[in-house]
Design a protein around this motif. Structure first.
Motif, PDB file in Angstrom:
ATOM      1  N   LEU A  14       0.826  -1.217   0.000  1.00 24.43           N
ATOM      2  CA  LEU A  14       0.000   0.000   0.000  1.00 24.43           C
ATOM      3  C   LEU A  14       0.857   1.264   0.000  1.00 24.43           C
ATOM      4  CD1 LEU A  14      -2.932  -0.947   2.398  1.00 24.43           C
ATOM      5  CD2 LEU A  14      -3.025  -0.609  -0.082  1.00 24.43           C
ATOM      6  N   PHE A  15       1.979   1.234   0.733  1.00 23.37           N
ATOM      7  CA  PHE A  15       2.878   2.392   0.770  1.00 23.37           C
ATOM      8  C   PHE A  15       3.371   2.738  -0.637  1.00 23.37           C
ATOM      9  CE2 PHE A  15       7.107   4.306   1.168  1.00 23.37           C
ATOM     10  CZ  PHE A  15       6.803   5.408   1.960  1.00 23.37           C
ATOM     11  N   SER A  16       3.736   1.721  -1.401  1.00 21.01           N
ATOM     12  CA  SER A  16       4.240   1.982  -2.749  1.00 21.01           C
ATOM     13  C   SER A  16       3.135   2.432  -3.684  1.00 21.01           C
ATOM     14  CB  SER A  16       4.953   0.751  -3.310  1.00 21.01           C
ATOM     15  OG  SER A  16       4.054  -0.307  -3.469  1.00 21.01           O
ATOM     16  N   VAL A  17       1.917   1.946  -3.498  1.00 20.68           N
ATOM     17  CA  VAL A  17       0.804   2.351  -4.366  1.00 20.68           C
ATOM     18  C   VAL A  17       0.316   3.751  -4.008  1.00 20.68           C
ATOM     19  CG1 VAL A  17      -1.574   1.830  -5.042  1.00 20.68           C
ATOM     20  CG2 VAL A  17       0.084  -0.014  -4.830  1.00 20.68           C
ATOM     21  N   ILE A  18       0.174   4.032  -2.717  1.00 24.53           N
ATOM     22  CA  ILE A  18      -0.294   5.357  -2.282  1.00 24.53           C
ATOM     23  C   ILE A  18       0.734   6.425  -2.660  1.00 24.53           C
ATOM     24  CG2 ILE A  18      -0.821   6.807  -0.264  1.00 24.53           C
ATOM     25  CD1 ILE A  18      -1.955   4.217   1.059  1.00 24.53           C
ATOM     26  N   ASP A  19       2.017   6.133  -2.475  1.00 23.02           N
ATOM     27  CA  ASP A  19       3.122   7.017  -2.840  1.00 23.02           C
ATOM     28  C   ASP A  19       2.913   8.447  -2.332  1.00 23.02           C
ATOM     29  OD1 ASP A  19       5.545   7.811  -3.907  1.00 23.02           O
ATOM     30  OD2 ASP A  19       4.707   8.204  -5.901  1.00 23.02           O
ATOM     31  N   ILE A  20       2.683   8.575  -1.024  1.00 21.24           N
ATOM     32  CA  ILE A  20       2.453   9.894  -0.438  1.00 21.24           C
ATOM     33  C   ILE A  20       3.676  10.791  -0.571  1.00 21.24           C
ATOM     34  CG2 ILE A  20       3.074   9.236   1.925  1.00 21.24           C
ATOM     35  CD1 ILE A  20       0.276  11.683   0.887  1.00 21.24           C
ATOM     36  N   LEU A  21       4.875  10.226  -0.553  1.00 21.56           N
ATOM     37  CA  LEU A  21       6.081  11.044  -0.721  1.00 21.56           C
ATOM     38  C   LEU A  21       6.117  11.663  -2.118  1.00 21.56           C
ATOM     39  CD1 LEU A  21       8.724   8.776   1.055  1.00 21.56           C
ATOM     40  CD2 LEU A  21       7.541  10.786   1.962  1.00 21.56           C
ATOM     41  N   GLY A  22       5.682  10.896  -3.110  1.00 27.17           N
ATOM     42  CA  GLY A  22       5.628  11.413  -4.473  1.00 27.17           C
ATOM     43  C   GLY A  22       4.548  12.463  -4.667  1.00 27.17           C
ATOM     44  N   SER A  23       3.583  12.501  -3.749  1.00 27.63           N
ATOM     45  CA  SER A  23       2.485  13.463  -3.851  1.00 27.63           C
ATOM     46  C   SER A  23       2.779  14.792  -3.167  1.00 27.63           C
ATOM     47  CB  SER A  23       1.210  12.863  -3.243  1.00 27.63           C
ATOM     48  OG  SER A  23       0.838  11.708  -3.938  1.00 27.63           O
ATOM     49  N   ILE A  24       3.918  14.894  -2.497  1.00 29.11           N
ATOM     50  CA  ILE A  24       4.244  16.128  -1.759  1.00 29.11           C
ATOM     51  C   ILE A  24       4.158  17.373  -2.649  1.00 29.11           C
ATOM     52  CG2 ILE A  24       6.107  17.366  -0.556  1.00 29.11           C
ATOM     53  CD1 ILE A  24       6.836  14.648   0.738  1.00 29.11           C
ATOM     54  N   PRO A  25       4.760  17.376  -3.858  1.00 27.61           N
ATOM     55  CA  PRO A  25       4.653  18.580  -4.682  1.00 27.61           C
ATOM     56  C   PRO A  25       3.201  18.927  -5.047  1.00 27.61           C
ATOM     57  CG  PRO A  25       6.368  17.149  -5.542  1.00 27.61           C
ATOM     58  CD  PRO A  25       5.635  16.375  -4.484  1.00 27.61           C
ATOM     59  N   ILE A  26       2.375  17.931  -5.266  1.00 31.29           N
ATOM     60  CA  ILE A  26       0.968  18.169  -5.605  1.00 31.29           C
ATOM     61  C   ILE A  26       0.260  18.802  -4.410  1.00 31.29           C
ATOM     62  CG2 ILE A  26      -1.202  17.064  -6.295  1.00 31.29           C
ATOM     63  CD1 ILE A  26       0.604  14.731  -7.351  1.00 31.29           C
ATOM     64  N   ILE A 113      -4.564   9.858  -2.415  1.00 27.14           N
ATOM     65  CA  ILE A 113      -4.282   8.877  -1.366  1.00 27.14           C
ATOM     66  C   ILE A 113      -5.081   7.598  -1.625  1.00 27.14           C
ATOM     67  CG2 ILE A 113      -4.400   8.383   1.101  1.00 27.14           C
ATOM     68  CD1 ILE A 113      -4.180  11.494   1.515  1.00 27.14           C
ATOM     69  N   ALA A 114      -6.383   7.718  -1.669  1.00 26.65           N
ATOM     70  CA  ALA A 114      -7.246   6.546  -1.885  1.00 26.65           C
ATOM     71  C   ALA A 114      -7.776   6.583  -3.304  1.00 26.65           C
ATOM     72  CB  ALA A 114      -8.385   6.543  -0.877  1.00 26.65           C
ATOM     73  N   GLY A 115      -6.874   6.503  -4.259  1.00 22.25           N
ATOM     74  CA  GLY A 115      -7.260   6.540  -5.659  1.00 22.25           C
ATOM     75  C   GLY A 115      -7.619   5.173  -6.195  1.00 22.25           C
ATOM     76  N   ALA A 116      -7.848   5.149  -7.494  1.00 20.99           N
ATOM     77  CA  ALA A 116      -8.242   3.898  -8.150  1.00 20.99           C
ATOM     78  C   ALA A 116      -7.195   2.814  -7.939  1.00 20.99           C
ATOM     79  CB  ALA A 116      -8.463   4.147  -9.637  1.00 20.99           C
ATOM     80  N   GLY A 117      -5.917   3.193  -8.013  1.00 17.00           N
ATOM     81  CA  GLY A 117      -4.845   2.209  -7.816  1.00 17.00           C
ATOM     82  C   GLY A 117      -4.873   1.617  -6.423  1.00 17.00           C
ATOM     83  N   THR A 118      -5.032   2.479  -5.415  1.00 17.30           N
ATOM     84  CA  THR A 118      -5.074   2.020  -4.023  1.00 17.30           C
ATOM     85  C   THR A 118      -6.295   1.137  -3.774  1.00 17.30           C
ATOM     86  OG1 THR A 118      -3.982   4.063  -3.327  1.00 17.30           O
ATOM     87  CG2 THR A 118      -5.084   2.798  -1.612  1.00 17.30           C
ATOM     88  N   LEU A 119      -7.453   1.603  -4.234  1.00 19.84           N
ATOM     89  CA  LEU A 119      -8.685   0.857  -3.980  1.00 19.84           C
ATOM     90  C   LEU A 119      -8.701  -0.473  -4.726  1.00 19.84           C
ATOM     91  CD1 LEU A 119     -11.221   3.835  -3.972  1.00 19.84           C
ATOM     92  CD2 LEU A 119     -10.091   2.747  -2.031  1.00 19.84           C
ATOM     93  N   THR A 120      -8.190  -0.480  -5.953  1.00 18.07           N
ATOM     94  CA  THR A 120      -8.104  -1.727  -6.708  1.00 18.07           C
ATOM     95  C   THR A 120      -7.112  -2.676  -6.042  1.00 18.07           C
ATOM     96  OG1 THR A 120      -8.457  -0.386  -8.688  1.00 18.07           O
ATOM     97  CG2 THR A 120      -7.862  -2.650  -9.039  1.00 18.07           C
ATOM     98  N   THR A 121      -6.004  -2.132  -5.531  1.00 18.97           N
ATOM     99  CA  THR A 121      -5.018  -2.949  -4.821  1.00 18.97           C
ATOM    100  C   THR A 121      -5.645  -3.589  -3.589  1.00 18.97           C
ATOM    101  OG1 THR A 121      -3.211  -1.548  -5.601  1.00 18.97           O
ATOM    102  CG2 THR A 121      -2.758  -2.916  -3.670  1.00 18.97           C
ATOM    103  N   ILE A 122      -6.451  -2.825  -2.861  1.00 19.39           N
ATOM    104  CA  ILE A 122      -7.124  -3.359  -1.669  1.00 19.39           C
ATOM    105  C   ILE A 122      -8.018  -4.538  -2.056  1.00 19.39           C
ATOM    106  CG2 ILE A 122      -8.883  -2.844   0.089  1.00 19.39           C
ATOM    107  CD1 ILE A 122      -7.535  -0.031   0.293  1.00 19.39           C
ATOM    108  N   LEU A 123      -8.760  -4.387  -3.162  1.00 15.60           N
ATOM    109  CA  LEU A 123      -9.610  -5.493  -3.622  1.00 15.60           C
ATOM    110  C   LEU A 123      -8.764  -6.715  -3.970  1.00 15.60           C
ATOM    111  CD1 LEU A 123     -12.229  -3.719  -5.935  1.00 15.60           C
ATOM    112  CD2 LEU A 123     -12.540  -4.559  -3.611  1.00 15.60           C
ATOM    113  N   THR A 124      -7.616  -6.479  -4.604  1.00 13.16           N
ATOM    114  CA  THR A 124      -6.724  -7.568  -4.999  1.00 13.16           C
ATOM    115  C   THR A 124      -6.102  -8.250  -3.777  1.00 13.16           C
ATOM    116  OG1 THR A 124      -6.200  -6.297  -6.981  1.00 13.16           O
ATOM    117  CG2 THR A 124      -4.755  -8.127  -6.478  1.00 13.16           C
ATOM    118  N   LEU A 125      -5.720  -7.462  -2.766  1.00 11.47           N
ATOM    119  CA  LEU A 125      -5.093  -8.013  -1.563  1.00 11.47           C
ATOM    120  C   LEU A 125      -6.012  -8.984  -0.818  1.00 11.47           C
ATOM    121  CD1 LEU A 125      -3.309  -4.838  -0.122  1.00 11.47           C
ATOM    122  CD2 LEU A 125      -2.216  -6.836  -1.151  1.00 11.47           C
ATOM    123  N   LYS A 126      -7.327  -8.768  -0.956  1.00 10.37           N
ATOM    124  CA  LYS A 126      -8.287  -9.632  -0.253  1.00 10.37           C
ATOM    125  C   LYS A 126      -8.178 -11.083  -0.691  1.00 10.37           C
ATOM    126  CE  LYS A 126     -12.439  -8.436   0.810  1.00 10.37           C
ATOM    127  NZ  LYS A 126     -13.809  -7.935   0.877  1.00 10.37           N
TER     128      LYS A 126
END
Length: 191
Positions: A14-26, A113-126
């Protein structure tokens, strides 16, 4: 049941998908547009979205007749627009002075933070991990997200205007690439 190894794996994924560090400039760019960003509100909204998707993601999408691919493509388009703003210096998302707190929800809580990638990853992790361990992994990531959101002013001072400008453009290109990848991955099954 509760498993430290699973929690660690889920947290890293989840850390790699959320990538909050990469979102700092945004986030810094949005804060300049709307003034104050409510870190608590953004973290809570993202957390609620992620937990809702953990518990009932496919059912929610099916209720509206939306497939996971459709959801991911919509998220990719929003991410693409944010990336284009960062690179080209244009303004697609006009700030609404009366609703400055809404920037905490869109686009920070969703889709950054909780974008399509994160939410889809959560579904996949299940399919691979216990639900309780995924939930704990989500909470660990939300604590880190909150800490980063709270420290953007400090980070902005440390990086300076030139550093932020360079970071904004680099991460803009990365965001565009992520958007294209999400779009390609999810558009192919629809054809």
């Amino acid at each position: 049941m509760f498993n430290v190894k699973e929690i660690f794996s889920v947290s890293l994924i989840l850390f790699s998908v959320i990538d909050i560090l990469g979102s700092i400039p945004i986030i810094i760019n949005l804060r300049k547009k709307v003034g104050h960003i409510q870190s608590e509100k953004a973290t809570l909204a993202a957390g609620l979205l992620m937990i809702a998707f953990l518990l009932a993601g496919k059912s929610i999408l099916n209720l509206f007749g939306i497939g996971v691919e459709d959801f991911a493509i919509a998220g990719a388009l929003i991410i693409f627009a944010v990336g284009a703003e960062m690179i080209l210096g244009i303004e697609l998302f006009k700030p609404d002075p009366e609703a400055s707190s809404s920037a905490s929800i869109v686009p920070i809580a969703f889709p950054l933070i909780a974008g399509a990638g994160t939410l889809t990853t959560i579904l996949t992790l299940k399919a691979e991990f216990e639900q309780i361990n995924i939930g704990i992994g989500i909470i660990i990531n939300l604590v880190f997200v909150y800490a980063v959101l709270k420290s953007t002013t400090w980070l902005e001072r440390k990086l300076g205007k030139t550093g932020l400008d360079v970071l904004r453009r680099i991460f803009g290109i990365i965001l565009l690439s992520i958007a294209v990848k999400i779009f390609k991955t999810n558009a192919l099954p629809l054809t």
